[in-house]
Motif scaffolding. Structure first.
Motif, PDB file in Angstrom:
ATOM      1  N   LEU A  26       0.823  -1.201   0.000  1.00  0.00           N
ATOM      2  CA  LEU A  26       0.000   0.000   0.000  1.00  0.00           C
ATOM      3  C   LEU A  26       0.860   1.256   0.000  1.00  0.00           C
ATOM      4  CD1 LEU A  26      -2.793  -1.113   2.502  1.00  0.00           C
ATOM      5  CD2 LEU A  26      -3.097  -0.589   0.070  1.00  0.00           C
ATOM      6  N   HIS A  27       1.952   1.240   0.767  1.00  0.00           N
ATOM      7  CA  HIS A  27       2.850   2.395   0.797  1.00  0.00           C
ATOM      8  C   HIS A  27       3.487   2.628  -0.577  1.00  0.00           C
ATOM      9  CE1 HIS A  27       3.007   4.039   4.839  1.00  0.00           C
ATOM     10  NE2 HIS A  27       2.933   2.820   5.338  1.00  0.00           N
ATOM     11  N   MET A  28       3.896   1.556  -1.244  1.00  0.00           N
ATOM     12  CA  MET A  28       4.525   1.708  -2.554  1.00  0.00           C
ATOM     13  C   MET A  28       3.541   2.249  -3.590  1.00  0.00           C
ATOM     14  SD  MET A  28       6.996  -1.643  -2.792  1.00  0.00           S
ATOM     15  CE  MET A  28       7.704  -1.099  -4.340  1.00  0.00           C
ATOM     16  N   LEU A  29       2.282   1.857  -3.463  1.00  0.00           N
ATOM     17  CA  LEU A  29       1.279   2.272  -4.430  1.00  0.00           C
ATOM     18  C   LEU A  29       0.722   3.656  -4.133  1.00  0.00           C
ATOM     19  CD1 LEU A  29      -0.272   1.261  -6.932  1.00  0.00           C
ATOM     20  CD2 LEU A  29      -1.991   0.313  -5.363  1.00  0.00           C
ATOM     21  N   LEU A  30       0.562   3.951  -2.841  1.00  0.00           N
ATOM     22  CA  LEU A  30      -0.130   5.183  -2.442  1.00  0.00           C
ATOM     23  C   LEU A  30       0.764   6.230  -1.812  1.00  0.00           C
ATOM     24  CD1 LEU A  30      -3.250   3.447  -0.862  1.00  0.00           C
ATOM     25  CD2 LEU A  30      -3.173   4.614  -3.074  1.00  0.00           C
ATOM     26  N   GLY A  31       1.982   5.857  -1.429  1.00  0.00           N
ATOM     27  CA  GLY A  31       2.859   6.795  -0.752  1.00  0.00           C
ATOM     28  C   GLY A  31       2.478   6.953   0.705  1.00  0.00           C
ATOM     29  N   ASP A  32       3.002   7.986   1.364  1.00  0.00           N
ATOM     30  CA  ASP A  32       2.681   8.203   2.775  1.00  0.00           C
ATOM     31  C   ASP A  32       1.397   9.021   2.889  1.00  0.00           C
ATOM     32  OD1 ASP A  32       3.304  10.945   2.408  1.00  0.00           O
ATOM     33  OD2 ASP A  32       5.408  10.575   2.893  1.00  0.00           O
ATOM     34  N   SER A  33       1.007   9.287   4.115  1.00  0.00           N
ATOM     35  CA  SER A  33      -0.276   9.941   4.364  1.00  0.00           C
ATOM     36  C   SER A  33      -0.338  11.368   3.828  1.00  0.00           C
ATOM     37  CB  SER A  33      -0.578   9.954   5.866  1.00  0.00           C
ATOM     38  OG  SER A  33       0.456  10.633   6.574  1.00  0.00           O
ATOM     39  N   ASN A  34       0.817  11.973   3.507  1.00  0.00           N
ATOM     40  CA  ASN A  34       0.840  13.346   3.010  1.00  0.00           C
ATOM     41  C   ASN A  34       0.892  13.442   1.487  1.00  0.00           C
ATOM     42  OD1 ASN A  34       0.885  14.495   5.631  1.00  0.00           O
ATOM     43  ND2 ASN A  34       3.069  14.033   5.785  1.00  0.00           N
ATOM     44  N   SER A  35       0.961  12.290   0.818  1.00  0.00           N
ATOM     45  CA  SER A  35       1.105  12.314  -0.635  1.00  0.00           C
ATOM     46  C   SER A  35      -0.248  12.490  -1.311  1.00  0.00           C
ATOM     47  CB  SER A  35       1.756  11.018  -1.132  1.00  0.00           C
ATOM     48  OG  SER A  35       0.857   9.940  -1.005  1.00  0.00           O
ATOM     49  N   ASP A  36      -0.206  12.973  -2.556  1.00  0.00           N
ATOM     50  CA  ASP A  36      -1.432  13.148  -3.320  1.00  0.00           C
ATOM     51  C   ASP A  36      -2.112  11.812  -3.595  1.00  0.00           C
ATOM     52  OD1 ASP A  36      -1.018  15.871  -3.412  1.00  0.00           O
ATOM     53  OD2 ASP A  36      -0.002  15.811  -5.362  1.00  0.00           O
ATOM     54  N   ALA A  37      -1.299  10.771  -3.821  1.00  0.00           N
ATOM     55  CA  ALA A  37      -1.857   9.453  -4.161  1.00  0.00           C
ATOM     56  C   ALA A  37      -2.623   8.848  -3.006  1.00  0.00           C
ATOM     57  CB  ALA A  37      -0.737   8.512  -4.611  1.00  0.00           C
ATOM     58  N   HIS A  38      -2.273   9.255  -1.765  1.00  0.00           N
ATOM     59  CA  HIS A  38      -2.946   8.661  -0.617  1.00  0.00           C
ATOM     60  C   HIS A  38      -4.456   8.882  -0.673  1.00  0.00           C
ATOM     61  CE1 HIS A  38      -3.040   6.906   3.395  1.00  0.00           C
ATOM     62  NE2 HIS A  38      -3.930   7.833   3.725  1.00  0.00           N
ATOM     63  N   GLY A  39      -4.876   9.964  -1.297  1.00  0.00           N
ATOM     64  CA  GLY A  39      -6.299  10.225  -1.429  1.00  0.00           C
ATOM     65  C   GLY A  39      -7.004   9.214  -2.317  1.00  0.00           C
ATOM     66  N   GLN A  40      -6.231   8.438  -3.104  1.00  0.00           N
ATOM     67  CA  GLN A  40      -6.811   7.421  -3.965  1.00  0.00           C
ATOM     68  C   GLN A  40      -7.087   6.117  -3.214  1.00  0.00           C
ATOM     69  OE1 GLN A  40      -7.756   8.158  -6.918  1.00  0.00           O
ATOM     70  NE2 GLN A  40      -6.744  10.146  -7.058  1.00  0.00           N
ATOM     71  N   ALA A  41      -6.716   6.056  -1.949  1.00  0.00           N
ATOM     72  CA  ALA A  41      -6.907   4.817  -1.184  1.00  0.00           C
ATOM     73  C   ALA A  41      -8.372   4.406  -1.138  1.00  0.00           C
ATOM     74  CB  ALA A  41      -6.363   4.984   0.237  1.00  0.00           C
ATOM     75  N   ARG A  42      -9.270   5.370  -1.210  1.00  0.00           N
ATOM     76  CA  ARG A  42     -10.703   5.048  -1.154  1.00  0.00           C
ATOM     77  C   ARG A  42     -11.134   4.209  -2.361  1.00  0.00           C
ATOM     78  NH1 ARG A  42     -13.382   8.362  -4.657  1.00  0.00           N
ATOM     79  NH2 ARG A  42     -12.190  10.134  -5.484  1.00  0.00           N
ATOM     80  N   LYS A  43     -10.326   4.226  -3.445  1.00  0.00           N
ATOM     81  CA  LYS A  43     -10.650   3.422  -4.619  1.00  0.00           C
ATOM     82  C   LYS A  43      -9.990   2.038  -4.596  1.00  0.00           C
ATOM     83  CE  LYS A  43     -11.851   6.997  -7.961  1.00  0.00           C
ATOM     84  NZ  LYS A  43     -11.712   7.448  -9.369  1.00  0.00           N
ATOM     85  N   ILE A  44      -9.168   1.786  -3.588  1.00  0.00           N
ATOM     86  CA  ILE A  44      -8.501   0.492  -3.485  1.00  0.00           C
ATOM     87  C   ILE A  44      -9.407  -0.506  -2.786  1.00  0.00           C
ATOM     88  CG2 ILE A  44      -6.549  -0.776  -2.503  1.00  0.00           C
ATOM     89  CD1 ILE A  44      -5.730   1.037  -4.769  1.00  0.00           C
ATOM     90  N   PHE A  45      -9.586  -1.672  -3.401  1.00  0.00           N
ATOM     91  CA  PHE A  45     -10.231  -2.808  -2.758  1.00  0.00           C
ATOM     92  C   PHE A  45      -9.103  -3.757  -2.345  1.00  0.00           C
ATOM     93  CE2 PHE A  45     -13.541  -1.012  -5.366  1.00  0.00           C
ATOM     94  CZ  PHE A  45     -14.738  -1.297  -4.727  1.00  0.00           C
ATOM     95  N   LEU A  46      -8.707  -3.672  -1.079  1.00  0.00           N
ATOM     96  CA  LEU A  46      -7.570  -4.448  -0.586  1.00  0.00           C
ATOM     97  C   LEU A  46      -7.908  -5.934  -0.583  1.00  0.00           C
ATOM     98  CD1 LEU A  46      -4.718  -4.311   0.759  1.00  0.00           C
ATOM     99  CD2 LEU A  46      -5.925  -4.337   2.957  1.00  0.00           C
ATOM    100  N   GLY A  47      -7.081  -6.732  -1.256  1.00  0.00           N
ATOM    101  CA  GLY A  47      -7.369  -8.148  -1.398  1.00  0.00           C
ATOM    102  C   GLY A  47      -7.102  -8.945  -0.134  1.00  0.00           C
ATOM    103  N   ILE A  48      -8.083  -9.752   0.271  1.00  0.00           N
ATOM    104  CA  ILE A  48      -7.875 -10.725   1.345  1.00  0.00           C
ATOM    105  C   ILE A  48      -8.348 -12.087   0.848  1.00  0.00           C
ATOM    106  CG2 ILE A  48      -8.024  -9.045   3.222  1.00  0.00           C
ATOM    107  CD1 ILE A  48     -10.859  -9.950   3.740  1.00  0.00           C
ATOM    108  N   ASN A  49      -7.629 -13.132   1.242  1.00  0.00           N
ATOM    109  CA  ASN A  49      -7.941 -14.485   0.788  1.00  0.00           C
ATOM    110  C   ASN A  49      -8.813 -15.208   1.805  1.00  0.00           C
ATOM    111  OD1 ASN A  49      -5.185 -14.249   2.140  1.00  0.00           O
ATOM    112  ND2 ASN A  49      -5.617 -16.437   2.426  1.00  0.00           N
ATOM    113  N   PHE A  50      -9.817 -15.910   1.293  1.00  0.00           N
ATOM    114  CA  PHE A  50     -10.625 -16.797   2.133  1.00  0.00           C
ATOM    115  C   PHE A  50     -10.258 -18.259   1.884  1.00  0.00           C
ATOM    116  CE2 PHE A  50     -14.704 -14.364   3.564  1.00  0.00           C
ATOM    117  CZ  PHE A  50     -13.914 -13.499   4.299  1.00  0.00           C
ATOM    118  N   TYR A  51      -9.165 -18.504   1.188  1.00  0.00           N
ATOM    119  CA  TYR A  51      -8.628 -19.850   1.007  1.00  0.00           C
ATOM    120  C   TYR A  51      -7.309 -19.927   1.756  1.00  0.00           C
ATOM    121  CZ  TYR A  51      -5.510 -17.575  -2.294  1.00  0.00           C
ATOM    122  OH  TYR A  51      -4.578 -16.737  -2.850  1.00  0.00           O
ATOM    123  N   GLY A  52      -6.741 -21.116   1.841  1.00  0.00           N
ATOM    124  CA  GLY A  52      -5.443 -21.286   2.483  1.00  0.00           C
ATOM    125  C   GLY A  52      -4.560 -22.197   1.664  1.00  0.00           C
TER     126      GLY A  52
END
Length: 439
Positions: free
Chosen positions: A323-349
């Motif tokens: 997430l940091h590599m994609l969005l930068g830190d909390s002060n970056s312009d890209a951080h505002g795009q986090a609302r469009k990220i659907f963070l992937g989580i696995n329900f398999y193992g």
């Protein structure tokens, strides 16, 4: 200031069978992920240390105290109220509790959007989508492929579409239905010819209109990487322009189910493969370039480990690093795009073989429960990856099993909410029922 976490004021603090023949992620994606190293430095140390422990049994991990099996409680209580979201968990507890869910199936604890994938080879996913419809904002059945047949583009997969199920979903709640479309068309035929762009977009929009979809989830980045498109600046530019044109075209069409909404485009992206962005990686500049035309990005933060590198499915520090590599830190312009990220989580193992040659197999919740019943293992918690796992032996062959737990999922939901991101789940038919109490 980060957004507030899910409201837990009422809870103690956290300290039909599927018949699936295809657990885990799609075979193409999983095989590629298993062969592609993805090592942030801290995660790298974690995986090697875990692998070393699993092979020779020398790593010390947090076990906690053994507890008696939990007595049966009212299914009206949530997993938080039952005190089940914790590090110290026993196999008896999971066997007793995994099928019990709160009677309040419509209440949401996670306030951001939730995208759930459903596969046609796992009927349980369709049932879960209906049962927990109010907790899921977007449903993406894995139905379509856009292919090249000579110079013609063909959208295959309508035979998978279940119109009755879509009708039931819409009667039971307000989830949007956006089937996944994998772009299999040859890049040279599609991207280099603007007329083909128009044909591809027309085919997709026509299908949405005729079937009453709310848009699509598009997967193409990994395919383009395999074809060598992304390391060619001109081809990469055309690829991004095609996605933007598709998004704008979808936005110009109203949803059949709700005329006040336009058709949506969610785009599937892979996490960075290393600490430094490579030419095949989807990075911050790509995110910014597509942002206006895309309604969301489904980030595949799972499949971190593989048969030759046994370990956690999705270490929390690796997710955070991605997430940091994609969005930068909390002060970056890209951080505002986090609302469009659907963070992937696995329900398999994964069930890793640790002796007699390395290997692995993806497992669903049903497989996991069977292993717990048969082997009665001690579940271990690793603080670095924030995942549970256990070791067992069968026919003198040692195995390590990594499968999501209430605690591991809860921590990833908190991480997503701290960023202001949503979730994407692969896939809901492979999880345990009580996972949905967390959402």
């Amino acid at each position: 200031m980060p957004p507030r976490r899910r409201d837990r004021r009422n809870y103690p603090p956290p300290d039909r069978p599927s018949g699936s023949d295809h657990p885990g992620r799609d075979s193409w994606t999983r095989s590629r992920a298993a062969s592609t190293p993805r090592f942030p430095s801290s995660a790298s140390l974690l995986v090697f240390s875990l692998a070393f422990f699993l092979v020779v049994g020398s790593l010390t991990v947090y076990r906690g105290s053994r507890r008696r099996p939990v007595a049966a409680t009212s299914p009206a209580l949530s997993v938080y109220e039952r005190g089940l979201v914790k590090r110290d968990v026993s196999f008896q507890e999971i066997l007793t509790e995994h099928g019990r869910v709160s009677e309040n199936k419509s209440g949401r604890h996670f306030p951001n959007p939730v995208l759930a994938y459903i596969t046609p080879w796992n009927s349980r996913g369709y049932e879960i989508a209906n049962l927990f419809n109010s907790k899921l904002t977007h449903l993406s059945p894995v139905w379509y492929e856009l292919k090249s047949e000579g110079k013609t583009l063909v959208l295959e997969g309508r035979h998978n579409a279940d119109i009755k199920w879509i009708s039931e979903v819409r009667m039971n709640g307000h989830s949007l239905v956006l089937p996944r479309v994998v772009l299999e068309a040859f890049p040279a035929e599609l991207l280099l010819k603007k007329k083909q762009w128009t044909k591809a977009i027309d085919v997709i929009i026509t299908e949405c209109k005729e079937m009453g979809y709310d848009g699509i989830v598009l997967e193409s980045w990994s395919r383009w990487a395999a074809y060598g498109v992304l390391n060619d600046p001109d081809m990469r530019s055309m690829a991004l322009q095609f996605i933007k044109q598709l998004g704008k075209a979808l936005h110009s069409v109203s949803s059949m189910a709700d005329a006040a909404r336009h058709l949506e485009l969610i785009y599937v992206i892979s996490p960075p493969h290393s600490e430094k962005l490579g030419e095949y990686d989807f990075g911050p500049q790509d995110l910014q370039q597509l942002s206006d035309a895309i309604d969301g990005f489904s980030l595949m933060t799972y499949d971190f480990s593989g048969p030759h590198r046994p370990g956690p499915n999705a270490p929390l520090n690796w997710i955070r690093s991605s997430l940091h590599m994609l969005l930068g830190d909390s002060n970056s312009d890209a951080h505002g795009q986090a609302r469009k990220i659907f963070l992937g989580i696995n329900f398999y193992g994964n069930d890793f073989i640790l002796s007699e040659g390395l290997g692995s197999g993806a497992i669903t919740g049903r497989d996991y429960i069977s292993l717990l019943e048969k082997h009665r293992p001690v579940l271990r918690w690793d603080d670095k990856s924030a995942e549970h796992f256990f070791i067992y032996s069968h026919d003198n062959v040692r195995h390590a099993v990594f499968y999501p737990s209430l605690m591991s999922i809860s921590m990833r939901l908190d991480e997503a909410q701290d960023w202001g991101a949503g979730l994407s789940i692969w896939e809901i038919g492979q999880g345990l029922d009580y996972f949905f109490d967390l959402l």
